[in-house]
Design a protein around this motif. Sequence first.
Motif, PDB file in Angstrom:
ATOM      1  N   HIS A  77      -9.097  46.954  16.894  1.00 14.65           N
ATOM      2  CA  HIS A  77      -9.425  45.945  15.877  1.00 14.65           C
ATOM      3  C   HIS A  77      -8.563  46.082  14.640  1.00 14.65           C
ATOM      4  CE1 HIS A  77     -12.613  44.800  18.444  1.00 14.65           C
ATOM      5  NE2 HIS A  77     -13.064  43.894  17.601  1.00 14.65           N
ATOM      6  N   ARG A 109     -11.009  25.489  34.335  1.00 11.72           N
ATOM      7  CA  ARG A 109      -9.658  24.895  34.305  1.00 11.72           C
ATOM      8  C   ARG A 109      -8.623  25.961  34.635  1.00 11.72           C
ATOM      9  NH1 ARG A 109      -9.850  23.081  28.232  1.00 11.72           N
ATOM     10  NH2 ARG A 109     -10.535  25.235  28.182  1.00 11.72           N
ATOM     11  N   PRO A 133      -2.410  28.617  16.599  1.00 12.08           N
ATOM     12  CA  PRO A 133      -2.275  29.493  17.779  1.00 12.08           C
ATOM     13  C   PRO A 133      -3.611  29.928  18.372  1.00 12.08           C
ATOM     14  CG  PRO A 133      -1.624  30.657  15.785  1.00 12.08           C
ATOM     15  CD  PRO A 133      -1.808  29.213  15.408  1.00 12.08           C
ATOM     16  N   ASP A 181      -4.869  28.086  28.547  1.00 16.47           N
ATOM     17  CA  ASP A 181      -3.565  28.183  27.895  1.00 16.47           C
ATOM     18  C   ASP A 181      -2.693  29.291  28.467  1.00 16.47           C
ATOM     19  OD1 ASP A 181      -5.486  27.263  25.246  1.00 16.47           O
ATOM     20  OD2 ASP A 181      -3.696  26.140  25.790  1.00 16.47           O
ATOM     21  N   LYS A 202     -17.851  32.360  28.832  1.00 14.88           N
ATOM     22  CA  LYS A 202     -18.018  33.823  28.970  1.00 14.88           C
ATOM     23  C   LYS A 202     -17.948  34.164  30.449  1.00 14.88           C
ATOM     24  CE  LYS A 202     -18.064  33.772  24.686  1.00 14.88           C
ATOM     25  NZ  LYS A 202     -16.725  33.979  24.071  1.00 14.88           N
ATOM     26  N   ASN A 242      -7.630  32.030  29.838  1.00 15.68           N
ATOM     27  CA  ASN A 242      -8.086  30.658  29.626  1.00 15.68           C
ATOM     28  C   ASN A 242      -6.985  29.687  30.034  1.00 15.68           C
ATOM     29  OD1 ASN A 242      -6.247  30.340  27.410  1.00 15.68           O
ATOM     30  ND2 ASN A 242      -7.665  31.536  26.157  1.00 15.68           N
ATOM     31  N   GLY A 258      -4.045  33.572  25.149  1.00 13.00           N
ATOM     32  CA  GLY A 258      -4.345  33.033  26.474  1.00 13.00           C
ATOM     33  C   GLY A 258      -5.533  33.703  27.123  1.00 13.00           C
ATOM     34  N   PHE A 259      -6.173  34.613  26.354  1.00 10.23           N
ATOM     35  CA  PHE A 259      -7.397  35.258  26.870  1.00 10.23           C
ATOM     36  C   PHE A 259      -8.555  34.996  25.919  1.00 10.23           C
ATOM     37  CE2 PHE A 259      -6.456  38.027  30.510  1.00 10.23           C
ATOM     38  CZ  PHE A 259      -5.084  37.861  30.579  1.00 10.23           C
ATOM     39  N   LEU A 277     -13.676  38.624  28.505  1.00  6.44           N
ATOM     40  CA  LEU A 277     -12.424  37.957  28.094  1.00  6.44           C
ATOM     41  C   LEU A 277     -11.591  37.674  29.336  1.00  6.44           C
ATOM     42  CD1 LEU A 277     -11.569  40.113  24.955  1.00  6.44           C
ATOM     43  CD2 LEU A 277     -12.735  37.910  25.041  1.00  6.44           C
ATOM     44  N   PHE A 304     -12.087  44.293  28.495  1.00  6.96           N
ATOM     45  CA  PHE A 304     -12.006  42.833  28.682  1.00  6.96           C
ATOM     46  C   PHE A 304     -13.142  42.349  29.569  1.00  6.96           C
ATOM     47  CE2 PHE A 304      -8.305  41.209  26.526  1.00  6.96           C
ATOM     48  CZ  PHE A 304      -7.661  42.377  26.156  1.00  6.96           C
ATOM     49  N   ALA A 360      -1.989  28.087  21.486  1.00 14.13           N
ATOM     50  CA  ALA A 360      -2.043  29.337  22.259  1.00 14.13           C
ATOM     51  C   ALA A 360      -1.046  29.326  23.410  1.00 14.13           C
ATOM     52  CB  ALA A 360      -3.458  29.561  22.787  1.00 14.13           C
ATOM     53  N   HIS A 386      -5.910  27.869  18.962  1.00 13.93           N
ATOM     54  CA  HIS A 386      -6.381  26.675  19.683  1.00 13.93           C
ATOM     55  C   HIS A 386      -5.256  26.200  20.601  1.00 13.93           C
ATOM     56  CE1 HIS A 386      -8.519  23.104  20.660  1.00 13.93           C
ATOM     57  NE2 HIS A 386      -8.390  22.411  19.540  1.00 13.93           N
ATOM     58  N   PHE A 414      -0.122  19.464  25.266  1.00 13.09           N
ATOM     59  CA  PHE A 414      -1.589  19.542  25.120  1.00 13.09           C
ATOM     60  C   PHE A 414      -2.077  18.312  24.333  1.00 13.09           C
ATOM     61  CE2 PHE A 414      -5.742  20.810  24.611  1.00 13.09           C
ATOM     62  CZ  PHE A 414      -6.030  22.156  24.618  1.00 13.09           C
ATOM     63  N   ARG A 471      -4.818  15.543  25.325  1.00  7.60           N
ATOM     64  CA  ARG A 471      -6.082  15.543  24.573  1.00  7.60           C
ATOM     65  C   ARG A 471      -6.295  14.261  23.769  1.00  7.60           C
ATOM     66  NH1 ARG A 471      -9.400  19.873  23.606  1.00  7.60           N
ATOM     67  NH2 ARG A 471      -8.872  20.267  25.758  1.00  7.60           N
TER      68      ARG A 471
HETATM   69  C1  SDX Z   1      -8.367  26.661  23.499  1.00 12.59           C
HETATM   70  O1  SDX Z   1     -12.841  25.253  22.033  1.00 12.59           O
HETATM   71  C2  SDX Z   1     -12.179  24.920  23.059  1.00 12.59           C
HETATM   72  O2  SDX Z   1     -12.697  24.373  24.015  1.00 12.59           O
HETATM   73  C3  SDX Z   1     -10.696  25.201  22.986  1.00 12.59           C
HETATM   74  C4  SDX Z   1      -9.908  24.864  24.236  1.00 12.59           C
HETATM   75  C5  SDX Z   1      -9.871  23.390  24.460  1.00 12.59           C
HETATM   76  O3  SDX Z   1      -9.673  22.971  25.611  1.00 12.59           O
HETATM   77  O4  SDX Z   1      -9.903  22.643  23.448  1.00 12.59           O
HETATM   78  O5  SDX Z   1     -10.512  25.479  25.379  1.00 12.59           O
HETATM   79  C6  SDX Z   1      -8.462  25.329  24.136  1.00 12.59           C
HETATM   80  O6  SDX Z   1      -8.209  26.727  22.317  1.00 12.59           O
HETATM   81  C7  SDX Z   1      -8.512  27.889  24.358  1.00 12.59           C
HETATM   82  C8  SDX Z   1      -8.415  29.218  23.528  1.00 12.59           C
HETATM   83  C9  SDX Z   1      -6.931  29.462  23.269  1.00 12.59           C
HETATM   84  N1  SDX Z   1      -6.761  30.552  22.303  1.00 12.59           N
HETATM   85  C10 SDX Z   1      -6.240  31.739  22.687  1.00 12.59           C
HETATM   86  O7  SDX Z   1      -5.957  32.025  23.842  1.00 12.59           O
HETATM   87  C11 SDX Z   1      -5.996  32.703  21.529  1.00 12.59           C
HETATM   88  C12 SDX Z   1      -6.519  34.094  21.927  1.00 12.59           C
HETATM   89  N2  SDX Z   1      -7.968  34.005  22.027  1.00 12.59           N
HETATM   90  C13 SDX Z   1      -8.708  34.334  20.860  1.00 12.59           C
HETATM   91  O8  SDX Z   1      -8.134  34.130  19.635  1.00 12.59           O
HETATM   92  C14 SDX Z   1     -10.195  34.186  21.009  1.00 12.59           C
HETATM   93  O9  SDX Z   1     -10.542  34.555  22.276  1.00 12.59           O
HETATM   94  C15 SDX Z   1     -10.821  32.861  20.691  1.00 12.59           C
HETATM   95  C16 SDX Z   1     -10.471  32.390  19.334  1.00 12.59           C
HETATM   96  C17 SDX Z   1     -10.429  31.827  21.692  1.00 12.59           C
HETATM   97  C18 SDX Z   1     -12.314  33.085  20.758  1.00 12.59           C
HETATM   98  O10 SDX Z   1     -12.576  34.091  19.800  1.00 12.59           O
HETATM   99  P1  SDX Z   1     -14.035  34.641  19.619  1.00 12.59           P
HETATM  100  O11 SDX Z   1     -14.999  33.521  19.474  1.00 12.59           O
HETATM  101  O12 SDX Z   1     -13.999  35.708  18.576  1.00 12.59           O
HETATM  102  O13 SDX Z   1     -14.288  35.326  21.028  1.00 12.59           O
HETATM  103  P2  SDX Z   1     -15.498  36.227  21.324  1.00 12.59           P
HETATM  104  O14 SDX Z   1     -16.598  36.039  20.333  1.00 12.59           O
HETATM  105  O15 SDX Z   1     -15.796  36.017  22.773  1.00 12.59           O
HETATM  106  O16 SDX Z   1     -14.897  37.710  21.111  1.00 12.59           O
HETATM  107  C19 SDX Z   1     -15.619  38.797  21.667  1.00 12.59           C
HETATM  108  C20 SDX Z   1     -14.833  40.017  21.323  1.00 12.59           C
HETATM  109  C21 SDX Z   1     -14.526  40.150  19.850  1.00 12.59           C
HETATM  110  O17 SDX Z   1     -14.477  41.548  19.593  1.00 12.59           O
HETATM  111  P3  SDX Z   1     -15.775  42.213  18.883  1.00 12.59           P
HETATM  112  O18 SDX Z   1     -15.790  41.649  17.479  1.00 12.59           O
HETATM  113  O19 SDX Z   1     -16.986  41.856  19.723  1.00 12.59           O
HETATM  114  O20 SDX Z   1     -15.464  43.723  18.912  1.00 12.59           O
HETATM  115  O21 SDX Z   1     -13.556  39.979  21.986  1.00 12.59           O
HETATM  116  C22 SDX Z   1     -12.520  40.025  21.020  1.00 12.59           C
HETATM  117  C23 SDX Z   1     -13.135  39.590  19.711  1.00 12.59           C
HETATM  118  O22 SDX Z   1     -12.423  40.183  18.641  1.00 12.59           O
HETATM  119  N3  SDX Z   1     -11.492  39.076  21.466  1.00 12.59           N
HETATM  120  C24 SDX Z   1     -10.252  39.434  21.780  1.00 12.59           C
HETATM  121  C25 SDX Z   1      -9.630  38.245  22.196  1.00 12.59           C
HETATM  122  N4  SDX Z   1     -10.504  37.226  22.117  1.00 12.59           N
HETATM  123  C26 SDX Z   1     -11.667  37.752  21.659  1.00 12.59           C
HETATM  124  N5  SDX Z   1      -9.614  40.616  21.757  1.00 12.59           N
HETATM  125  C27 SDX Z   1      -8.302  40.614  22.148  1.00 12.59           C
HETATM  126  N6  SDX Z   1      -7.652  39.505  22.564  1.00 12.59           N
HETATM  127  C28 SDX Z   1      -8.267  38.315  22.595  1.00 12.59           C
HETATM  128  N7  SDX Z   1      -7.630  37.220  22.991  1.00 12.59           N
END
Ligand code: SDX
Length: 397
Positions: A264, A284, A232, A332, A279, A330, A272-273, A327, A322, A237, A234, A353, A357
């Motif tokens: 947290h 897309r 989820p 997804d 950043k 994305n 999806g965010f 954030l 956000f 999502a 990746h 997907f 891919r």
């Molecule tokens: C895909 O890699 C790729 O290219 C993937 C992809 C592709 O085409 O292959 O683009 C496809 O996987 C897109 C992502 C889909 N996933 C989701 O939508 C799941 C929700 N998103 C998250 O789980 C998260 O955003 C990640 C995993 C995608 C990224 O996580 P990171 O690397 O921790 O993000 P970050 O470092 O920018 O986070 C900054 C802050 C953090 O808080 P702090 O520790 O700084 O206090 O933002 C928080 C994170 O905890 N945060 C979120 C969040 N995503 C990051 N808080 C709430 N909701 C979220 N979705």
Amino acid sequence: DLGCFTYDPGFIATAACKSKITYIDGDNGILLYRGYPIEQLAENCEFTEVAYLLMNGELPDATQLRDFNEEISDRAIIHEALRKFFDGFHYDAHPMAMLVGVVGSLSAFYHSDLNIKDPASRIICATRLIGKMPTIAAASYRHSIGRPFVYPRMDLSYCENFLNMMFSRSSQNYIDQEHYIDPNLVKALNLLFILHADHEQNASTSTVRMAGSTGANPYACVAAGIAALWGPAHGGANEAVLNMLAQIGSVENVPKYIAKAKDHDDPFRLMGFGHRVYKNFDPRATIIRKTCYEVLSRTNTSDPLFELALALEEYALKDEYFIEKKLYPNVDFYSGIIYKALHIPVEMFTVMFAIARTAGWISHWLEMMEEPTTPISRPRQLYVGPPRRDYVAINNR
Ligand code: SDX
């Protein structure tokens, strides 16, 4: 010499590998496939044209595209023994579970392809995977609804064929001649496939490269990529977005869930965010957002889920946390909404997907195999376990 882009030494030290396929600038929201902006490819190409570009490094001319499409169509059919695999799956097996299993088992059917040292054999593996993925995906859906398998047709385009195999009422004995394939649905699907075709060293592509670096066959490598994509965080999502919207339930609950996402201590995250690399707005997502609105307005979908999704997007984009954490929605976030509006079942979202891919996965596999000196990927670790200690007999523990 890193070609036309410059990187700071710190970035170079962290880079997993060099590649000529996809370039991402996460700060400026730029995505290029073999140098072409994703916006221009999305606007002008059919998916197989982009698959050819990713695999070969250049856009095909008309003859090359015609021949490639014929090759892909010709390989869309699956072995009858492979079709019977689906009879063995539990009736409610997740389509991704079936996809992982059946794609991995292709290596049990195409032994000659396992000679991965031969460039011609590698290209056959690649076109075989791109051709068969929609057939296997559609078969997993048909199995899950107890409908007969629909064979691919040579007279349909890649996206038309997939939709026909998914939704036609045809069966082995009955060709559903009047089965209508909505050209708007084909156009939306073609765009979604192009946008999902590749994305540099994401988790699933890195998994394919890692497996490929050991000399494993491409079918096993792509099966490993499918498994990684399922998560989820990746590719899973898009399915998780719809489940999240169902959990939020109503527009009135949006502020409560946005607060949970910022807490947290709360496991709730806004699916999806956010993105590891972008950043800024995922380019897309910008493209797909426009299509999302078009599809919703055209299908005048009154599903309250869509109103909730757009309210959530609006609320999150204005939220200080956000904005500060950069954030953004994305790819997804919107793809799940479009797939639902196009009547694709939620459990099939990540399968969609994976179909797209596959073009990126196999292009990275081909690129890696062309570099014979590619060492096996073998990352090191920081050991944080107990210091050396002597064995203790079981009676003394
Ligand atoms: C895909 O890699 C790729 O290219 C993937 C992809 C592709 O085409 O292959 O683009 C496809 O996987 C897109 C992502 C889909 N996933 C989701 O939508 C799941 C929700 N998103 C998250 O789980 C998260 O955003 C990640 C995993 C995608 C990224 O996580 P990171 O690397 O921790 O993000 P970050 O470092 O920018 O986070 C900054 C802050 C953090 O808080 P702090 O520790 O700084 O206090 O933002 C928080 C994170 O905890 N945060 C979120 C969040 N995503 C990051 N808080 C709430 N909701 C979220 N979705």
